[in-house]
Design a protein around this motif. Structure first.
Motif, PDB file in Angstrom:
ATOM      1  N   GLY A 176       0.768  -1.061  -0.078  1.00 23.83           N
ATOM      2  CA  GLY A 176      -0.199  -0.052  -0.027  1.00 23.83           C
ATOM      3  C   GLY A 176       0.677   1.169   0.071  1.00 23.83           C
ATOM      4  N   ILE A 177       0.254   2.305   0.213  1.00 25.97           N
ATOM      5  CA  ILE A 177       0.976   3.563  -0.250  1.00 25.97           C
ATOM      6  C   ILE A 177       0.442   4.357   1.270  1.00 25.97           C
ATOM      7  CG2 ILE A 177       1.194   6.030  -1.185  1.00 25.97           C
ATOM      8  CD1 ILE A 177       2.629   3.640  -2.834  1.00 25.97           C
ATOM      9  N   ASP A 178       1.407   4.405   2.125  1.00 27.01           N
ATOM     10  CA  ASP A 178       1.041   5.274   3.366  1.00 27.01           C
ATOM     11  C   ASP A 178       0.752   6.762   3.152  1.00 27.01           C
ATOM     12  OD1 ASP A 178       1.283   3.036   4.985  1.00 27.01           O
ATOM     13  OD2 ASP A 178       3.332   3.348   5.681  1.00 27.01           O
ATOM     14  N   ARG A 179       1.715   7.448   2.391  1.00 22.08           N
ATOM     15  CA  ARG A 179       1.647   8.838   1.892  1.00 22.08           C
ATOM     16  C   ARG A 179       2.624   9.237   1.125  1.00 22.08           C
ATOM     17  NH1 ARG A 179       4.344  12.713   5.463  1.00 22.08           N
ATOM     18  NH2 ARG A 179       6.421  11.501   6.358  1.00 22.08           N
ATOM     19  N   VAL A 180       2.364  10.444   0.586  1.00 21.43           N
ATOM     20  CA  VAL A 180       3.139  11.075  -0.617  1.00 21.43           C
ATOM     21  C   VAL A 180       3.820  12.245  -0.265  1.00 21.43           C
ATOM     22  CG1 VAL A 180       2.955  12.248  -2.793  1.00 21.43           C
ATOM     23  CG2 VAL A 180       1.785   9.945  -2.267  1.00 21.43           C
ATOM     24  N   LEU A 181       4.789  12.464  -0.290  1.00 20.83           N
ATOM     25  CA  LEU A 181       5.771  13.358   0.451  1.00 20.83           C
ATOM     26  C   LEU A 181       5.643  14.838  -0.589  1.00 20.83           C
ATOM     27  CD1 LEU A 181       8.945  11.780   1.530  1.00 20.83           C
ATOM     28  CD2 LEU A 181       6.604  12.286   2.831  1.00 20.83           C
ATOM     29  N   SER A 182       4.520  15.788  -0.367  1.00 19.46           N
ATOM     30  CA  SER A 182       4.234  16.962  -1.303  1.00 19.46           C
ATOM     31  C   SER A 182       5.380  17.823  -1.398  1.00 19.46           C
ATOM     32  CB  SER A 182       3.004  17.319  -1.005  1.00 19.46           C
ATOM     33  OG  SER A 182       3.191  18.175   0.393  1.00 19.46           O
ATOM     34  N   GLY A 183       5.825  18.401  -2.500  1.00 17.77           N
ATOM     35  CA  GLY A 183       6.874  18.823  -2.780  1.00 17.77           C
ATOM     36  C   GLY A 183       8.162  18.563  -3.019  1.00 17.77           C
ATOM     37  N   SER A 184       8.173  17.115  -3.113  1.00 13.69           N
ATOM     38  CA  SER A 184       9.488  16.218  -3.265  1.00 13.69           C
ATOM     39  C   SER A 184      10.073  16.130  -4.553  1.00 13.69           C
ATOM     40  CB  SER A 184       9.512  15.001  -2.436  1.00 13.69           C
ATOM     41  OG  SER A 184       8.380  14.379  -2.918  1.00 13.69           O
ATOM     42  N   SER A 185       9.167  16.685  -5.735  1.00 10.78           N
ATOM     43  CA  SER A 185       9.709  16.657  -6.809  1.00 10.78           C
ATOM     44  C   SER A 185       9.105  17.742  -7.919  1.00 10.78           C
ATOM     45  CB  SER A 185       9.072  15.219  -7.567  1.00 10.78           C
ATOM     46  OG  SER A 185       9.226  15.309  -8.989  1.00 10.78           O
ATOM     47  N   ARG A 186       9.811  17.953  -8.841  1.00  7.23           N
ATOM     48  CA  ARG A 186       9.246  19.208  -9.748  1.00  7.23           C
ATOM     49  C   ARG A 186       8.762  18.560 -10.909  1.00  7.23           C
ATOM     50  NH1 ARG A 186      12.891  24.193 -10.046  1.00  7.23           N
ATOM     51  NH2 ARG A 186      11.202  24.580 -11.317  1.00  7.23           N
ATOM     52  N   LEU A 187       8.557  17.402 -11.202  1.00  2.00           N
ATOM     53  CA  LEU A 187       8.456  16.761 -12.324  1.00  2.00           C
ATOM     54  C   LEU A 187       6.848  17.353 -12.820  1.00  2.00           C
ATOM     55  CD1 LEU A 187       9.170  14.767 -14.834  1.00  2.00           C
ATOM     56  CD2 LEU A 187       7.770  13.173 -13.570  1.00  2.00           C
ATOM     57  N   ILE A 188       5.917  17.329 -12.057  1.00  4.88           N
ATOM     58  CA  ILE A 188       4.495  17.353 -12.404  1.00  4.88           C
ATOM     59  C   ILE A 188       4.216  18.730 -11.967  1.00  4.88           C
ATOM     60  CG2 ILE A 188       2.322  16.611 -11.957  1.00  4.88           C
ATOM     61  CD1 ILE A 188       3.083  13.882 -11.366  1.00  4.88           C
ATOM     62  N   ASP A 189       3.582  19.526 -13.032  1.00  5.62           N
ATOM     63  CA  ASP A 189       3.380  20.927 -12.482  1.00  5.62           C
ATOM     64  C   ASP A 189       2.099  20.889 -11.528  1.00  5.62           C
ATOM     65  OD1 ASP A 189       4.797  22.434 -14.047  1.00  5.62           O
ATOM     66  OD2 ASP A 189       3.537  22.449 -15.845  1.00  5.62           O
TER      67      ASP A 189
END
Ligand code: MD3
Ligand code: FE
Length: 205
Positions: A176-189
């Motif tokens: 499963g996915i516990d969480r996503v670390l927002s702001g960790s990548s600049r790939l997606i606008d």
């Protein structure tokens, strides 16, 4: 970049896709989403909405609604066939030595706060092919366990460009996915994470 981790059919390839390859794949997926808009699946029986939004490409796509989980050849809202799988995804699948041709690519879109509870992928009619996962955008905290719901789990971060092959014994592991670390990548606008899972649904021999 860490080494490839391999055990019981599991192969994690950190940073397999270069930034240029990630951008090209993202633009392929943006085109898929224009033809097959993201939809929000609901849980069987309860009808509770997923926090993740989804779409698919390839001959078959995974959907979930009050009546259950299944693969079907058409988008549940537009009624149109799923768009074809982009060539570079088919090439990636082949380069990883997967047998037969991929039949489904599930596109999962995670906005801030989206997660995916622990589950097993068991809606396919064959488990003989691996599932190939491609991560794009923000880093996810991925949890993996064993082949039963109980027992120890471990947490692995999946970053943009990472590719994981879940074959052999790992094909039926809980994850499963516990969480996503927002702001960790600049790939997606605008941020967020997209995960692609390539699968074989039907037996081929
Ligand atoms: C292990 N997706 O779509 S990718 C899913 O990041 C799913 O969106 C997550 O779980 C995501 O079903 C996790 C890693 C993954 C995907 C499929 C697997 C691990 C798997 C299938 C079998 C075993
Ligand atoms: Fe899964």
């Amino acid at each position: 970049m860490a080494d490839t981790i391999e055990a019981a059919g599991l192969a994690i390839h950190p940073g397999l896709l270069s930034p240029a390859e990630q951008r090209a794949l993202l633009s392929d997926i943006a085109a898929v989403i224009r033809k097959a808009p993201l939809f929000r699946p609901t849980m069987p029986r309860t009808g509770k909405p997923f926090s993740v939004m989804m779409t698919n490409c390839g001959p078959l796509g995974w959907v979930s609604d009050k009546t259950g989980y299944r693969y079907q050849p058409r988008h549940p809202e537009t009624g149109k066939p799923w768009p074809p799988m982009p060539d570079r995804l088919v090439a990636l699948w082949r380069s990883l030595g997967a047998p037969a041709e991929p039949e489904a690519c599930l596109v999962n879109m995670y906005d801030e706060g989206a997660k995916l509870g622990m589950h097993q992928d068991s809606d396919e009619r064959t488990y003989d092919a691996p599932v190939v996962s491609v991560s794009l955008g923000d880093t996810a905290v991925f949890r993996m366990g064993g082949t039963t719901r109980r027992g120890p789990t471990r947490s692995v971060r999946l970053s943009s460009g990472d590719v994981v092959v879940f074959g052999g014994e790992s094909r039926l592991m809980y994850h499963g996915i516990d969480r996503v670390l927002s702001g960790s990548s600049r790939l997606i606008d605008g941020g967020g994470r997209i995960n692609l899972t390539l699968r074989r649904v039907t037996p081929w021999s």
